[in-house]
Each structure stands twice: as structure tokens, then as C-alpha cells.
Design a protein around this motif. Structure first.
Motif, PDB file in Angstrom:
ATOM      1  N   ALA A 126      -3.500  21.150  -4.542  1.00  0.00           N
ATOM      2  CA  ALA A 126      -2.800  20.997  -3.260  1.00  0.00           C
ATOM      3  C   ALA A 126      -2.972  19.581  -2.718  1.00  0.00           C
ATOM      4  O   ALA A 126      -2.011  18.970  -2.216  1.00  0.00           O
ATOM      5  CB  ALA A 126      -3.328  22.027  -2.257  1.00  0.00           C
ATOM      6  N   ILE A 127      -4.196  19.040  -2.856  1.00  0.00           N
ATOM      7  CA  ILE A 127      -4.416  17.673  -2.365  1.00  0.00           C
ATOM      8  C   ILE A 127      -3.597  16.683  -3.199  1.00  0.00           C
ATOM      9  O   ILE A 127      -2.992  15.757  -2.664  1.00  0.00           O
ATOM     10  CB  ILE A 127      -5.923  17.298  -2.398  1.00  0.00           C
ATOM     11  N   ALA A 128      -3.550  16.916  -4.510  1.00  0.00           N
ATOM     12  CA  ALA A 128      -2.766  16.038  -5.394  1.00  0.00           C
ATOM     13  C   ALA A 128      -1.301  16.015  -4.953  1.00  0.00           C
ATOM     14  O   ALA A 128      -0.679  14.945  -4.861  1.00  0.00           O
ATOM     15  CB  ALA A 128      -2.873  16.509  -6.839  1.00  0.00           C
ATOM     16  N   GLN A 129      -0.772  17.202  -4.649  1.00  0.00           N
ATOM     17  CA  GLN A 129       0.636  17.259  -4.226  1.00  0.00           C
ATOM     18  C   GLN A 129       0.836  16.534  -2.895  1.00  0.00           C
ATOM     19  O   GLN A 129       1.835  15.848  -2.688  1.00  0.00           O
ATOM     20  CB  GLN A 129       1.082  18.725  -4.125  1.00  0.00           C
ATOM     21  N   GLY A 130      -0.162  16.674  -2.012  1.00  0.00           N
ATOM     22  CA  GLY A 130      -0.088  15.990  -0.720  1.00  0.00           C
ATOM     23  C   GLY A 130      -0.101  14.475  -0.877  1.00  0.00           C
ATOM     24  O   GLY A 130       0.692  13.760  -0.252  1.00  0.00           O
ATOM     25  N   ILE A 131      -1.000  13.982  -1.754  1.00  0.00           N
ATOM     26  CA  ILE A 131      -1.073  12.516  -1.961  1.00  0.00           C
ATOM     27  C   ILE A 131       0.217  12.013  -2.612  1.00  0.00           C
ATOM     28  O   ILE A 131       0.737  10.954  -2.261  1.00  0.00           O
ATOM     29  CB  ILE A 131      -2.294  12.128  -2.819  1.00  0.00           C
ATOM     30  N   ALA A 132       0.750  12.818  -3.543  1.00  0.00           N
ATOM     31  CA  ALA A 132       2.004  12.425  -4.197  1.00  0.00           C
ATOM     32  C   ALA A 132       3.116  12.301  -3.149  1.00  0.00           C
ATOM     33  O   ALA A 132       3.924  11.372  -3.199  1.00  0.00           O
ATOM     34  CB  ALA A 132       2.382  13.446  -5.267  1.00  0.00           C
ATOM     35  N   ARG A 133       3.118  13.225  -2.199  1.00  0.00           N
ATOM     36  CA  ARG A 133       4.142  13.136  -1.145  1.00  0.00           C
ATOM     37  C   ARG A 133       3.920  11.903  -0.275  1.00  0.00           C
ATOM     38  O   ARG A 133       4.869  11.249   0.156  1.00  0.00           O
ATOM     39  CB  ARG A 133       4.141  14.413  -0.296  1.00  0.00           C
ATOM     40  N   ALA A 134       2.632  11.592  -0.043  1.00  0.00           N
ATOM     41  CA  ALA A 134       2.322  10.382   0.740  1.00  0.00           C
ATOM     42  C   ALA A 134       2.842   9.138   0.005  1.00  0.00           C
ATOM     43  O   ALA A 134       3.413   8.230   0.619  1.00  0.00           O
ATOM     44  CB  ALA A 134       0.819  10.280   0.977  1.00  0.00           C
ATOM     45  N   ILE A 135       2.648   9.111  -1.334  1.00  0.00           N
ATOM     46  CA  ILE A 135       3.166   7.975  -2.126  1.00  0.00           C
ATOM     47  C   ILE A 135       4.686   7.907  -1.974  1.00  0.00           C
ATOM     48  O   ILE A 135       5.264   6.852  -1.705  1.00  0.00           O
ATOM     49  CB  ILE A 135       2.760   8.116  -3.620  1.00  0.00           C
ATOM     50  N   GLY A 136       5.334   9.080  -2.110  1.00  0.00           N
ATOM     51  CA  GLY A 136       6.800   9.147  -1.989  1.00  0.00           C
ATOM     52  C   GLY A 136       7.283   8.641  -0.639  1.00  0.00           C
ATOM     53  O   GLY A 136       8.338   8.003  -0.539  1.00  0.00           O
TER      54      GLY A 136
END
Lengths: 77, 380
Positions: free
Chosen positions: B11-21
């Protein structure tokens, strides 16, 4: 080649050696490259040597930051 | 595993990926080279590229010591082990590394050479103690991470007066290779790709610290983020690089602060500097001769230097011309661009060393990436 695993010092032995526990598995390693280790410390083990002590305070700080970054991304979507 | 599992949270990985996006600019491309094979492995294994926006591209760098070892050094080791008195100790992932003309240490062992796979330099010491009449040679390979254990081995051998133990030294230096990638006009002008920043080595930096990268960041104007090998480490490093690029900063930042400091491991550095000195140049697969990029034993330790002891001479061996390892190692091509990939060259039958080591770009792509790309390839 440069991969290492985190392990906990279970016993300090003579001649710069120690027993570490990795997920319950015991292994004898050299601690010749790291100063001032105590039982209970976590170290990175690479090719049979402890390379560095893992700083639990910094690890916790990084995890908190990661959680914050993750939630920020969550809010953005 | 403590200090590993916590850094793999989905879940954190997906959150950081969205932050990058959310932070990347659609107006530009972000091309980041991960120097280490360990990062390449993490990116492939956890499918991190799929989480990134299309304009963020990861370029696999030369940071796998088996991948960058030229065929000539394998050939030299095979010549060495032709001597009946020699027992050669090697780390396992070196056994199938290709020499010239289809040679490898595994094949030499099958033909009767005394080659032993070891997990640690401590194993080589035990072998030398158990067989005092043998010439036990340790095939030393690796970046700054693996060099201190070799230095400790020599120091123990000296203390224990193990006269039969020596080292075939192939240790190489990371900052010199990064310098070469950025500066070498041949690489820059003929098939290199533009790089907007580096994910810096994790465990190399535990030894040398973050300081040696500072002149590189400044001289070449490239941000460098030292990062751990877990998926969250890599994603955070990418976000830190994106922010540096957006803000036009070129700094060395340390994502891996739980292990890496600016100074590194002083004790390990001392051990290395006592035993080793720079070679004027050393050959890298993919980069050619790189100045000041390799180590050799100091003259005071010549008795432990297999190259001196057995008068091993330098060889120059051409790589298989069809193998694209060299272009892949410097980020100019991807594994699928090589016509040997997945046909004659597989992890079972490697032609180039990128396929030999599990951390190599081709092996990582073979193991984790090609299935993902199948639908794309079919429709293209």
C-alpha cells in the motif's frame, strides 16, 4: 554480489567472530569490520562478514517518512 | 525479516508511486540510471517500472561485478587452475561467467580442475589451513562492498603464516566507473543515453559513505540518491531524484540513512587501504579500460598476489560480437534489443555475463520482465 541480509547478533565469539540469527537460522560470521557490537544489535551480513550496524532510530525515521509519502500520494489520487 | 519486510509494504509503495506521478512534469523525460545490480533486481522483481509514469525511465547500469568482469580475467583464472598444484576458490555466481571460446570455470571444473565454490573468504582460509601443501588461490571479485573481506583474509593469512594462500585480485571501484560513464566521449557519443540522475549503490556506500559521490554530482551536474535495495527504498529514491530534477538541484542525498553515513565504515576503509593500491587502469566489460578503477595488492603483500606469484600475464580477449552486453551495461540498449536474448542466451546457457549473474540486467529481465512485455510484443 553486493546483496546483504539483515541479521541480529546472538553471541559474540573470540577472534572477531559472532553468531547471528537470520529469521531463526544461526550463522557464524566475522565481525572484524565493525566496531563495538553487542548482542541484540542488527547488522548487514555480506559474504560472511558484518559490514555495518543497522541504526534502528534511522530505520524507524525512514519508515515514518515512507508512510507519510505513501499517504500523501493516496490523498493526491 | 526485520529491517527488510517493513520496506516491502504494497500500500505504501502504491502511495509513493502516486506521489511520483503527481510530481513529474509531463513536459520532460526523467532518465535515471540505477548503478547497482541489486537495484536492477529489486526493480524487476517487484515490478516497480509498472508503477512509474511513462516519462520516468530506469536505465540499468554496470553495477554487477560479475557482469563487468571481462572474459580475459576468466581466461587468466582458467590458465592458473591448469596448474596441478592450484586450488581456486570462487564465489558461486562467477562459476558460469563466460570466458572466451565457451570456456567457464564450471566447464574447467568438469574437466578436472580443482575449483571450489566458497561463500566467504573465511572458507578460503579454512581450505588453506586444511591443505598446507596446496596453492589455494582466492578469485577476489566485487566492488567496495566485497573488498574489505578480502583484505581481512590477507591479514589473517599473514598472522597465521598461511604460505599457500594468495589472491587473484579483480576488485573494482564504483565512483571511477560512474565517472567513466559520464565522461567517456566514446560512451557519450556512440550509443550512450542521456542520464538525468543516479540511484547510488547501497552496500558499496556502507563502506565508502556518500562523500565520494559529491565531486561527481557537482562536476557533472547530476543528482545522486544513495538508496537501499528494498522496493520502498527504490521508490523513495526515485521520488527524491524527481524532486531534485524539478528543482534543478544536483546533490548527493542519502535515502539509506539506516546504514549509510557520509564517512562510511572507517575500519573497513583502513583495512582496504593497508593492503590494496590503485591499478593505473583496469578493463571493464562494456566500458573498456577505465583509469584508476581497479585495485591490486601493495608490493609489501606480493607473496599473497597470485598474479605476481604465478606470473600471470594480462590477456585481451574480444567479446562475442553478437552479444549486446556492452551496450546494455552502459544503458544504450535493453535486453530485448539483443538478438541472442532468450534464444541462445538464457540463464542456463549464458553467452554474455549480463545473463550469468542473477543481478545482471538480462537475467533480471528474463526472470521477471519478459512475461510482462509479452502482450506488447505480440501486438507490435
Amino acid at each position: 554480489m553486493c546483496l546483504s541480509v539483515p541479521a541480529k547478533i546472538a553471541k559474540i565469539l573470540p577472534n572477531d567472530m559472532a553468531i547471528v540469527s537470520i529469521d531463526g537460522i544461526s550463522l557464524e560470521i566475522s565481525i572484524a569490520l565493525v566496531d563495538e557490537l553487542e548482542v541484540g544489535d542488527c547488522v548487514l551480513v555480506h559474504v560472511g562478514y558484518a559490514l555495518a550496524k543497522i541504526d534502528p532510530v534511522e530505520a524507524e525515521r525512514t519508515l515514518e517518512l515512507l508512510q507519510e509519502l505513501g499517504s500523501a500520494g493516496e490523498r493526491r489520487s | 525479516m526485520k529491517f527488510a519486510d517493513e520496506f516491502r509494504n504494497k500500500a505504501i509503495a502504491q502511495g509513493i508511486a502516486r506521489a511520483i506521478g503527481g510530481e513529474v512534469s509531463s513536459q520532460r523525460a526523467y532518465r535515471f540510471m540505477e548503478f547497482c545490480g541489486g537495484h536492477t533486481h529489486a526493480i524487476s522483481r517487484y515490478g516497480l517500472e509498472d508503477l512509474l509514469p511513462a516519462n520516468v525511465r530506469m536505465i540499468h547500469g554496470p553495477g554487477c561485478p560479475v557482469c563487468v568482469l571481462p572474459a580475459s580475467r576468466i581466461d587468466m583464472a582458467i590458465r592458473l587452475v591448469d596448474r596441478p598444484e592450484v586450488t581456486l576458490c570462487v564465489y558461486g555466481d562467477l562459476m558460469r561467467a563466460p570466458g572466451s571460446q565457451g570456456q567457464s570455470l564450471l566447464r574447467a571444473k568438469a574437466l578436472g580442475a580443482d575449483i571450489r565454490m566458497v561463500y566467504s573468504t573465511l572458507d578460503a582460509i579454512r581450505l588453506a589451513e586444511q591443505a598446507p601443501s596446496r596453492e589455494v588461490v582466492f578469485f577476489a571479485i566485487g566492488f567496495e562492498t566485497t573488498t574489505p573481506p578480502t583484505a581481512v583474509m590477507i591479514r589473517i593469512a599473514e598472522k597465521k603464516r598461511l604460505k599457500g594462500l594468495s589472491v587473484f585480485c579483480n576488485h573494482v571501484l564504483t565512483p571511477s566507473a560512474m565517472h567513466s560513464i559520464l565522461e567517456n566521449p566514446k560512451i557519450r557519443d556512440t550509443g550512450g543515453v542521456p542520464i538525468d540522475g543516479f540511484i547510488g549503490p547501497a552496500h558499496v556506500s556502507t563502506i565508502i559513505g556518500t562523500q565520494p559521490y559529491e565531486p561527481l554530482a557537482e562536476q557533472f551536474g547530476k543528482p545522486i540518491v544513495i538508496a537501499g535495495f528494498e522496493p520502498l527504498d527504490v521508490l523513495q529514491a526515485i521520488l527524491m531524484l524527481v524532486r531534485q530534477v524539478n528543482e534543478d538541484r544536483n546533490e548527493v542525498e542519502n535515502q539509506y540513512s539506516r546504514v549509510v553515513t557520509r564517512e562510511g565504515n572507517r575500519r573497513a576503509k583502513d583495512e582496504v587501504s593497508q593492503i590494496f593500491e590503485l591499478r593505473a587502469q583496469f578493463e571493464w566489460r562494456g566500458l573498456g579500460l577505465v583509469p584508476n578503477s581497479g585495485l591490486k595488492l601493495k608490493p609489501a603483500y606480493a607473496q599473497f598476489d597470485a598474479e605476481t606469484r604465478f606470473a600471470i600475464h594480462d590477456l585481451r580477449v574480444a567479446d562475442n560480437p553478437a552479444c549486446e552486453c556492452c551496450a546494455i551495461l552502459r544503458g544504450a540498449k535493453r535486453a530485448v534489443d539483443c538478438k541472442l536474448f532468450g534464444t541462445v542466451c538464457t540463464p542456463e546457457t549464458p553467452i554474455g555475463s549480463c545473463m550469468v549473474s542473477s543481478e545482471g540486467a538480462c537475467a533480471a529481465y528474463w526472470t521477471y520482465g519478459r512475461v510482462r512485455d509479452e502482450p506488447l510484443r505480440r501486438t507490435s
